[in-house]
Design a protein around this motif. Structure first.
Motif, PDB file in Angstrom:
ATOM      1  N   ILE A 193       0.834  -1.203   0.000  1.00 60.80           N
ATOM      2  CA  ILE A 193       0.000   0.000   0.000  1.00 60.80           C
ATOM      3  C   ILE A 193       0.869   1.253   0.000  1.00 60.80           C
ATOM      4  O   ILE A 193       0.616   2.213  -0.723  1.00 60.80           O
ATOM      5  N   ALA A 194       1.929   1.234   0.836  1.00 62.31           N
ATOM      6  CA  ALA A 194       2.827   2.387   0.913  1.00 62.31           C
ATOM      7  C   ALA A 194       3.457   2.667  -0.453  1.00 62.31           C
ATOM      8  O   ALA A 194       3.550   3.822  -0.890  1.00 62.31           O
ATOM      9  N   PHE A 195       3.873   1.610  -1.142  1.00 64.21           N
ATOM     10  CA  PHE A 195       4.485   1.760  -2.463  1.00 64.21           C
ATOM     11  C   PHE A 195       3.488   2.344  -3.461  1.00 64.21           C
ATOM     12  O   PHE A 195       3.820   3.240  -4.248  1.00 64.21           O
ATOM     13  N   LEU A 196       2.242   1.872  -3.428  1.00 67.92           N
ATOM     14  CA  LEU A 196       1.233   2.363  -4.362  1.00 67.92           C
ATOM     15  C   LEU A 196       0.915   3.836  -4.110  1.00 67.92           C
ATOM     16  O   LEU A 196       0.785   4.625  -5.054  1.00 67.92           O
ATOM     17  N   PHE A 197       0.806   4.222  -2.831  1.00 70.23           N
ATOM     18  CA  PHE A 197       0.568   5.625  -2.499  1.00 70.23           C
ATOM     19  C   PHE A 197       1.688   6.499  -3.061  1.00 70.23           C
ATOM     20  O   PHE A 197       1.448   7.522  -3.708  1.00 70.23           O
ATOM     21  N   ALA A 198       2.926   6.110  -2.776  1.00 70.62           N
ATOM     22  CA  ALA A 198       4.070   6.901  -3.213  1.00 70.62           C
ATOM     23  C   ALA A 198       4.170   6.933  -4.740  1.00 70.62           C
ATOM     24  O   ALA A 198       4.474   7.981  -5.327  1.00 70.62           O
ATOM     25  N   LEU A 199       3.906   5.807  -5.393  1.00 71.16           N
ATOM     26  CA  LEU A 199       3.985   5.743  -6.849  1.00 71.16           C
ATOM     27  C   LEU A 199       2.977   6.673  -7.501  1.00 71.16           C
ATOM     28  O   LEU A 199       3.322   7.446  -8.417  1.00 71.16           O
ATOM     29  N   VAL A 200       1.740   6.619  -7.037  1.00 68.20           N
ATOM     30  CA  VAL A 200       0.704   7.492  -7.588  1.00 68.20           C
ATOM     31  C   VAL A 200       1.082   8.957  -7.364  1.00 68.20           C
ATOM     32  O   VAL A 200       0.913   9.812  -8.242  1.00 68.20           O
ATOM     33  N   GLY A 201       1.627   9.254  -6.182  1.00 65.13           N
ATOM     34  CA  GLY A 201       2.038  10.618  -5.881  1.00 65.13           C
ATOM     35  C   GLY A 201       3.168  11.094  -6.768  1.00 65.13           C
ATOM     36  O   GLY A 201       3.130  12.217  -7.295  1.00 65.13           O
ATOM     37  N   PHE A 202       4.187  10.257  -6.968  1.00 65.99           N
ATOM     38  CA  PHE A 202       5.328  10.624  -7.814  1.00 65.99           C
ATOM     39  C   PHE A 202       4.884  10.848  -9.261  1.00 65.99           C
ATOM     40  O   PHE A 202       5.349  11.782  -9.920  1.00 65.99           O
ATOM     41  N   VAL A 203       4.018   9.999  -9.745  1.00 66.61           N
ATOM     42  CA  VAL A 203       3.518  10.168 -11.115  1.00 66.61           C
ATOM     43  C   VAL A 203       2.799  11.509 -11.252  1.00 66.61           C
ATOM     44  O   VAL A 203       2.977  12.233 -12.242  1.00 66.61           O
ATOM     45  N   GLY A 204       2.001  11.861 -10.244  1.00 67.65           N
ATOM     46  CA  GLY A 204       1.293  13.130 -10.280  1.00 67.65           C
ATOM     47  C   GLY A 204       2.244  14.326 -10.259  1.00 67.65           C
ATOM     48  O   GLY A 204       2.051  15.300 -10.989  1.00 67.65           O
ATOM     49  N   ILE A 205       3.287  14.241  -9.424  1.00 66.56           N
ATOM     50  CA  ILE A 205       4.272  15.327  -9.337  1.00 66.56           C
ATOM     51  C   ILE A 205       4.999  15.501 -10.669  1.00 66.56           C
ATOM     52  O   ILE A 205       5.168  16.618 -11.160  1.00 66.56           O
ATOM     53  N   ILE A 206       5.413  14.383 -11.256  1.00 62.50           N
ATOM     54  CA  ILE A 206       6.130  14.434 -12.539  1.00 62.50           C
ATOM     55  C   ILE A 206       5.248  15.032 -13.632  1.00 62.50           C
ATOM     56  O   ILE A 206       5.695  15.845 -14.441  1.00 62.50           O
ATOM     57  N   ARG A 207       3.962  14.642 -13.629  1.00 61.45           N
ATOM     58  CA  ARG A 207       3.033  15.133 -14.656  1.00 61.45           C
ATOM     59  C   ARG A 207       2.867  16.650 -14.545  1.00 61.45           C
ATOM     60  O   ARG A 207       2.771  17.347 -15.562  1.00 61.45           O
TER      61      ARG A 207
END
Length: 210
Positions: A193-207
Motif C-alpha cells: 500500500i505504501a508503495f502504491l501511495f508513493a507511486l501514484v504521488g510521484f507520477v502526479g508530481i512528474i506530470r
C-alpha cells in the motif's frame, strides 16, 4: 411524494457509486480495518464520505464556479494531492504493522487524526466533481423545486446514506477475515500500500512538473 422517493433512491445510489471505486482511501480503509479493527476502517470511510459530500454540495450548488476553479488551479491542486500521497506512503512504509485482536481496538484516541487523514486525501482529488456532474446529469437529480433548500438537504442526506452504507459493508467484510491474516501478511500488505501511495504521488508530481 413520488419525486421525493426517486430523489432519495437516486441519492443513495450516487453515494454508493462515488464511494465504491477502490482508490487510495478505499485501500487505506482496508488496511486500517485489518490492522486496527472495524472502527478505524469506518472512521476512514467517514472522512472520505465527508469530503465527497462537500464536493457533492459544491457541484450541486455551483456547476459553473466548480469548473472555473478546477481549470484555474488544476496544477496546484494536483501537485498538492500528489505530495500528500507521497508523504503518506512514506509514513505507511515505516509504520510497523501490528495485529490488534477484536475487542482491543486502540483507535479511540485517534478519531480526529483518522478522519482528517482520509478527508485530506479525498479532498485533494477535485476530479470527483466530474463524476458527480455525470451522475447528477444521468439521474436528473438537480431539478426545479418549489422548495430548493429542502430538495438540496434531502439529496445530500441521501448521498451520505449511500456512502456510509458502502463503507459499513466494506469494513464489515474485511473485519470478518482479519483473524485469518498473519503478521507477515500485514507487513507485506502495509509495504504494498505504501508503495502504491508513493507511486501514484510521484507520477502526479512528474506530470505537473513536466
Amino acid at each position: 411524494m413520488e419525486q421525493l422517493t426517486v430523489t432519495i433512491l437516486y441519492g443513495i445510489l450516487i453515494g454508493v457509486l462515488v464511494s465504491c471505486p477502490m482508490g487510495p482511501v478505499g485501500v487505506l480503509c482496508v488496511r486500517r480495518t485489518l490492522q486496527n479493527g472495524r472502527r478505524a476502517g469506518m472512521l476512514t470511510g467517514i472522512g472520505a464520505a465527508t469530503s465527497d459530500l462537500l464536493y457533492a454540495a459544491v457541484t450541486y450548488l455551483g456547476v459553473g464556479f466548480v469548473f472555473d476553479f478546477i481549470e484555474t488551479n488544476r496544477n496546484g491542486i494536483e501537485l498538492f494531492g500528489s505530495i500528500v500521497l507521497v508523504l503518506f506512503g512514506i509514513f505507511l512504509y515505516f509504520t510497523a504493522p501490528r495485529y490488534i485482536p477484536p475487542g482491543t481496538d486502540n483507535s479511540q484516541g485517534k478519531t480526529t487524526r483518522i478522519v482528517a487523514s482520509s478527508f485530506l486525501i479525498t479532498i485533494s482529488n477535485p476530479l470527483i466533481v466530474f463524476f458527480y456532474l455525470v451522475l447528477f446529469s444521468r439521474f436528473s437529480i438537480v431539478m426545479e423545486s418549489n422548495h430548493p433548500a429542502v430538495q438540496f438537504v434531502i439529496t445530500m442526506l441521501s448521498i451520505a446514506i449511500g456512502a456510509l452504507a458502502w463503507w459499513t459493508l466494506i469494513t464489515y467484510g474485511i473485519h470478518r477475515i482479519r483473524n485469518h491474516v498473519t503478521l507477515s501478511g500485514f507487513r507485506l500488505f502495509n509495504h504494498t500500500i505504501a508503495f502504491l501511495f508513493a507511486l501514484v504521488g510521484f507520477v502526479g508530481i512528474i506530470r505537473v512538473m513536466v
